[in-house]
Design an enzyme around this catalytic site. Structure first.
Site, mmCIF file in Angstrom:
data_model
loop_
_atom_site.group_PDB
_atom_site.id
_atom_site.type_symbol
_atom_site.label_atom_id
_atom_site.label_comp_id
_atom_site.label_asym_id
_atom_site.label_seq_id
_atom_site.Cartn_x
_atom_site.Cartn_y
_atom_site.Cartn_z
ATOM 1 N N GLU A 175 10.586 81.711 2.731
ATOM 2 C CA GLU A 175 10.646 80.393 2.738
ATOM 3 C C GLU A 175 9.177 79.613 2.491
ATOM 4 O OE1 GLU A 175 12.991 77.725 2.594
ATOM 5 O OE2 GLU A 175 11.194 76.600 2.537
ATOM 6 N N HIS A 219 33.880 69.823 3.702
ATOM 7 C CA HIS A 219 34.726 69.171 2.770
ATOM 8 C C HIS A 219 35.866 70.098 2.820
ATOM 9 C CE1 HIS A 219 32.424 66.313 0.645
ATOM 10 N NE2 HIS A 219 31.269 67.175 0.646
ATOM 11 N N ARG A 254 20.087 66.693 -4.244
ATOM 12 C CA ARG A 254 21.243 67.856 -4.652
ATOM 13 C C ARG A 254 20.898 68.393 -5.827
ATOM 14 N NH1 ARG A 254 23.547 62.472 -3.942
ATOM 15 N NH2 ARG A 254 25.718 62.883 -4.903
ATOM 16 N N CYS A 306 15.184 54.335 18.316
ATOM 17 C CA CYS A 306 13.650 53.655 18.174
ATOM 18 C C CYS A 306 12.930 54.493 17.160
ATOM 19 C CB CYS A 306 12.751 53.761 19.547
ATOM 20 S SG CYS A 306 12.166 55.502 20.291
#
Lengths: 503, 128, 416
Positions: free
Chosen positions: A34, A52, A319, A451
């Site tokens: 990564e 979904h 996306r 906050c």
């Protein structure tokens, strides 16, 4: 049996799901690379957070999307429990605003039947209002999909990686892939800023950058461009809220703005869908136009939105959009061993677990013909808890073990010092080297309440500094270049320059 | 004959914020207009002849319950000394404990004012 | 059965400390709960002078001011927890409130006759003032920046833009400048500064810091770290004027956009909130809509001066005493205090006529040569000026209050 080294590039929700599934097999040594300091810091942390149901994709146009979304939905029902990710399944209403829109809804009902989505049916205005009291009462009707869910999406990738690492996967953050070595038509490994890593199989799950990685393996027939979505999030006490997931029947202009109540109990509305140029892969800026669009469309779905002064955050996510919207999930004969999980646009979050199984079952085992056997001792569970949700006896037990659990640091979300220290320990054991404020935020929800961290951020930064032995100003939001401060308070007076006002 | 200079200032004695104009010939004040009260007139004179301010800052404290103690000059100092005093403060560190009112630097930058602590720091033993 | 305490004070800042001290002086059994690790609240990080001119008749720094209270509180050995968080307040009956509190000693269930709520305020942040763009590192609220510099001793950045010219924004501009940072601009959406004139002069003019009035920051740029802000002029309706965009390069944005009472737990308990003050609706005893729950300080209304905060804390303690003595506030008839012309907010909301009452109010817009007018009671008070930045504090006598039947309007009128 010979062991295989698998390198997965990208620790977003797709890469993280893949390594979790790969960690179930005996024969694989799995490395997750990564480029950011932590898992889930790219597109996976900013989205609509919806699981979904799987009736929005036409199996003729996008067969993989149609198939894997339904399976992904089913898998998440189980995975969120195993991994301790907050989630709920309130069901989804695709709202037909005008009578004409009912025809569109009928079309999606057909798709639901084709894709095998359970329980989907049309509801009339009366039933709709029972299902969702805050729906705009003037709409024509809706398509009801009971399996749809909402999850705490920023937590997903970190949780998946943590569980995968507990099952033997090795996680290398801050590791950027610079090249892929191929010999005789087979992958040999990846060149990174941290050195060369050998590999028999390389899986590209690099999200917005998956086109770049694919090109490194010589597969350059596609590009991925960012599609931006902007959102509003309201405070947890802002009303009215919604019980179900609401969105409208897709139109040529918009696939639909959603109205949901997210996992921290705040109403959330969005997204837009703005296509950005290929090189704008870091442009997560919000715009007045985008936010106004979201507000306008969300208003059509509900009786009323909470007042705008109850908004606690606006944000935008990207996306990764592949050509024609078709996911690129493939293994190749040349180079052998290279697998793309590229351009995973919506419903990518939902489908991630199914994509992972598809890659293992269809691509690694069938296409590459690698025999795999399941571990007998694989641990699906990640033990996670929220202090505020525990009964008082359990809370007292924790405080007795460690008084830091009695110190509530983030007041809006009621997160304790003990939980933050616990998360830091987990991050370290998962392989995260730089403990960041965003890393804590993704895992606990601290600093994301009313906050927005103005009260607790410095308290959490102090804990990170103490637990990792660095000066407070070196604590960062998300790694190098995002440090909390620039030095001690006298750093400018000691140096030359500065002091421009004091003349 | 000396050069004539005009000063425009906003009075800070009360929240009214009168705009006062001062005309000077050399170092002599020849005209003051716009003040609303005698205090404002005095303020304007002080401001054009020798403006003074209280300086405040923090300095590092070692082994204290707070990482810093706050400090101030115990009386107003000439404005032009502010950067000099700030440079002085950037050089020093103190050890806990520090009491409120404790003199940290006497006669700072020859201003006649002392730097005093305005927030205490208790000594804490390092946790091993 | 007797409650554990007569009064539980929630919050250990100036209002809470003053309330606890006064309550103890009146002989009540007091517990104070503070969420931070230390007593004192926000004045602990206010190293600038200007505190205590009314209360102590001395010009103190915030730190010096608050330590007078901390030391007195500690000397009186008043029971308290730091690092304590109140999860819930259940108004079980008029004479019993049940609190659940998380502390490092465990989860405590506490009963008390009265509660004084003094949790202060939170800062309005980036997303509440309509700024769009990126969300990079380098954006802080003014209070957070103040804690960083003046408690922890770390420097947020080098090239600073401050959004908002209230006193907090002005004071932070000076703090940054003093420590060698380059404060490139203070940006104010209104056509007048939000803070005291004194602070505009001493904090900005002294350091040559530009103040942009009638300007708004509309966008922050920078994907990783702040690179610049975009500002535009605004018209009289505070809407951006197209074509007036301007960029200022900076690495740090400090949001000083004002405060909001922080009342999460109290709101969950069900108190009624005044949309103007964003604090609870209270009577002259600072009692909320739940009998026996009192509120003071910035949790009640955003104050300019800590002296007023302390005054409210002490009044709340005296009210708790009255409540305990009489098993409730003994007033039968209330007169409503109503906002008239050019009054934006006003507290308290209800007056009895049994006592002289201090009224706190704020105007909507600045005006000069005016009078405060109370038509129902035929009373006028002349004032040279009113400004939104300066809270009006006046005393209404009980003889005047009783002249009104059921309401008293307060309005600002121009002198003829």
């Amino acid at each position: 049996m010979e062991r295989k080294k698998v390198v997965v590039i990208g620790a977003g929700v797709v890469g993280a799901s893949i390594v979790r599934v790969l960690s179930q097999y005996n024969e694989l040594d799995v490395y997750l690379l990564e480029k950011n300091v932590d898992a889930g810091m790219g597109v996976s942390k900013a989205n609509t957070a919806i699981i979904h149901p799987g009736h929005e994709d036409d199996p003729k146009k996008c067969p993989l999307r149609a198939k894997l979304c339904v399976r992904g939905n089913r898998l998440w029902h189980q995975w969120v429990k195993e991994l301790g990710i907050p989630a709920k399944f309130p069901g989804e209403l695709m709202i037909a605003i005008e009578e004409d829109d009912l025809k569109v809804a009928e079309h999606y009902l057909e798709l639901a039947q084709k894709n095998g989505v359970p329980g989907v049916r049309l509801v009339d205005n009366e039933e709709l209002r029972k299902l969702e009291p805050n729906v705009n009462p003037n709409v024509a009707g809706a398509l009801w999909a009971p399996t749809a869910g909402v999850m705490d999406s920023p937590m997903a990738a970190p949780a998946l990686v943590e569980n995968a690492v507990a099952n033997g996967v090795r996680f290398f953050p801050e590791t950027e892939v610079q090249g892929i070595k191929i010999e005789n038509g087979e992958v040999k490994g990846v060149k990174t800023n941290k050195g060369f890593i050998e590999a028999d199989i390389i899986i590209n799950a690099a999200g917005l950058y998956s086109d770049k990685i694919s090109k490194m393996a010589g597969i350059d027939y596609f590009t991925v461009h960012p599609r931006k979505g902007e959102y509003y999030v309201f405070d947890d006490d802002a009303t009215p809220k919604v019980t179900r997931i609401l969105h409208q029947t897709p139109t040529p202009v918009t696939k639909g703005v959603y109205v949901i109540t997210e996992m921290h109990d705040g109403l959330m509305i969005g997204p837009t869908a703005e296509d950005l140029p290929e090189d704008a892969k870091e442009d997560t800026s919000t715009t007045k136009e985008g936010l106004d669009f979201v507000w306008e469309w969300a208003q059509k779905l509900v009786k009323e939105l909470p007042p705008k002064n109850k908004v606690i955050r606006t944000f935008a996510g990207l996306r990764p959009e592949p050509p024609d919207g078709r996911w690129i999930i493939e293994a190749y004969d040349d180079p052998w061993g290279f697998i793309n999980a590229a351009g995973i646009r919506s419903p990518g979050f939902t489908s991630a677990p199914a994509i992972a199984y598809y890659i293992v079952e269809e691509l690694i085992q069938k296409k590459l013909d690698i025999k795999l056997t399941k571990k007998s001792h694989w641990n699906p569970y990640r033990r996670a808890y929220w202090f505020k949700d525990l009964p008082p006896e359990k809370q007292n037990e924790l405080i007795k073990q460690d008084p830091a659990y009695g110190n509530v640091v983030c007041m809006c979300r009621e997160i304790t010092e003990g939980e933050i220290v616990n998360v830091i320990t987990r991050m370290k054991s998962m392989g995260v080297k730089i403990i960041t404020l965003d890393g804590i935020k993704m895992r606990t929800g601290a600093m994301a309440g009313t906050c927005q961290g103005s009260y607790c951020r410095i308290r959490i930064a102090r804990i990170i500094a103490r637990e990792t032995g660095i000066p407070l100003w070196e604590v960062s939001f998300r790694g190098k270049g995002t440090e909390y401060g620039i030095g001690d308070v006298k750093v400018l007076l000691r140096g030359n320059g500065g002091d421009k006002n004091a003349e | 004959m000396s050069e004539i200079r005009h000063f425009k200032l906003t009075c800070i004695i009360c929240p009214l914020g009168c705009e006062i104009e001062v005309k000077m010939e050399g170092d002599k004040i020849v005209e003051i207009t716009g003040f609303g009260c005698p205090k404002g007139r005095d303020y304007a004179i002080q401001e054009v002849i020798a403006p003074k301010r209280v300086v405040m800052s923090v300095i590092k404290v070692n082994k204290g319950d707070f990482p810093t103690v706050s400090v101030k000059t115990d009386k107003p100092v000439p404005k032009e000394l502010i950067p000099v005093i700030m440079k002085e403060l950037a050089k020093i560190e103190v050890e806990a404990p520090v009491k409120i009112g404790q003199v940290i630097i006497g006669n700072v930058a020859n201003s006649g004012a002392n730097i005093i602590a305005t927030r205490p720091s208790r000594k804490v033993l390092p946790v091993s | 059965m007797q409650n554990d305490y007569d009064v539980v004070v929630i919050g250990g800042g100036p209002a809470g400390l003053a309330a606890a001290i006064r309550a103890r002086e009146l002989g009540l059994r007091v517990l104070l709960l503070e969420n931070r690790e230390t007593l004192g609240g926000i004045p602990l990080q206010c190293i600038h002078p200007g505190f205590g001119l009314h209360y102590f008749k001395e010009d103190l720094t915030g730190t010096e001011f608050i330590y007078r209270f901390i030391y007195k509180f500690l000397d009186m050995e008043i029971e308290h927890y730091t690092g304590a968080h109140v999860v819930s307040i259940e108004p079980f009956s008029d004479l019993e409130k049940r609190l659940r509190v998380v502390t490092s000693k465990g989860v405590l269930d506490i009963t008390t006759t009265t509660v004084i709520y003094t949790t202060g305020a939170r800062e309005r942040h980036l997303f509440e003032i309509g700024i769009t763009g990126h969300r990079p590192a380098g954006v802080y609220t003014a209070g957070e920046a103040q804690t960083m510099m003046d408690i922890d001793g770390i420097m947020p950045g080098k090239e600073i833009v401050i959004v908002g010219s209230g006193d907090v924004g002005l004071i932070m501009a000076r703090r940054f400048a003093l420590e060698g940072a380059h404060v490139k601009a203070v940006i104010e959406i209104m056509s007048y500064p939000g803070g005291l004139t004194r602070n505009v002069v001493q904090c900005l003019q002294d350091f040559g810091i530009p103040l942009y009035l009638s300007h708004a920051v509309t966008r922050i740029e920078g994907t990783t770290k702040v690179e610049k802000v975009i500002l535009t002029k605004v018209d009289e309706n505070l809407r951006p004027v197209p074509g007036t965009e301007k960029e200022i390069e900076c690495d740090t944005v400090v949001i000083a956009a004002g405060l909001v009472p922080y009342l999460k737990v109290l709101e969950r308990a069900g108190v009624i909130i005044d949309p103007a003050t964003k604090g609870p609706v209270v009577n002259e005893h600072l009692e909320t809509s739940i009998p026996g729950i009192f509120v003071a300080g910035n949790a009640l209304v955003i104050n300019d001066l800590v002296d007023y905060v302390v005054e409210q804390g002490e009044l709340a303690a005296e009210s708790a005493y009255l409540y305990i003595q009489n098993k409730g506030i003994p007033t039968k008839k209330w007169r409503k205090l109503v906002k008239g012309r050019n009054i934006r907010l006003i507290v308290p909301h209800y007056l009895s006529g049994d006592n002289d009452v201090i009224i706190y109010a704020r105007v909507q817009k600045p005006e000069e040569n005016v009078k405060l007018h109370f038509p129902e009671i035929n009373k006028e008070i002349k004032l040279p000026f009113v400004k939104p930045a300066e809270m009006i504090r006046i005393k209404l006598r009980k003889e005047d209050i009783t002249k009104a039947k059921d309401k008293i309007t307060m309005e600002v009128v121009l002198n003829e």
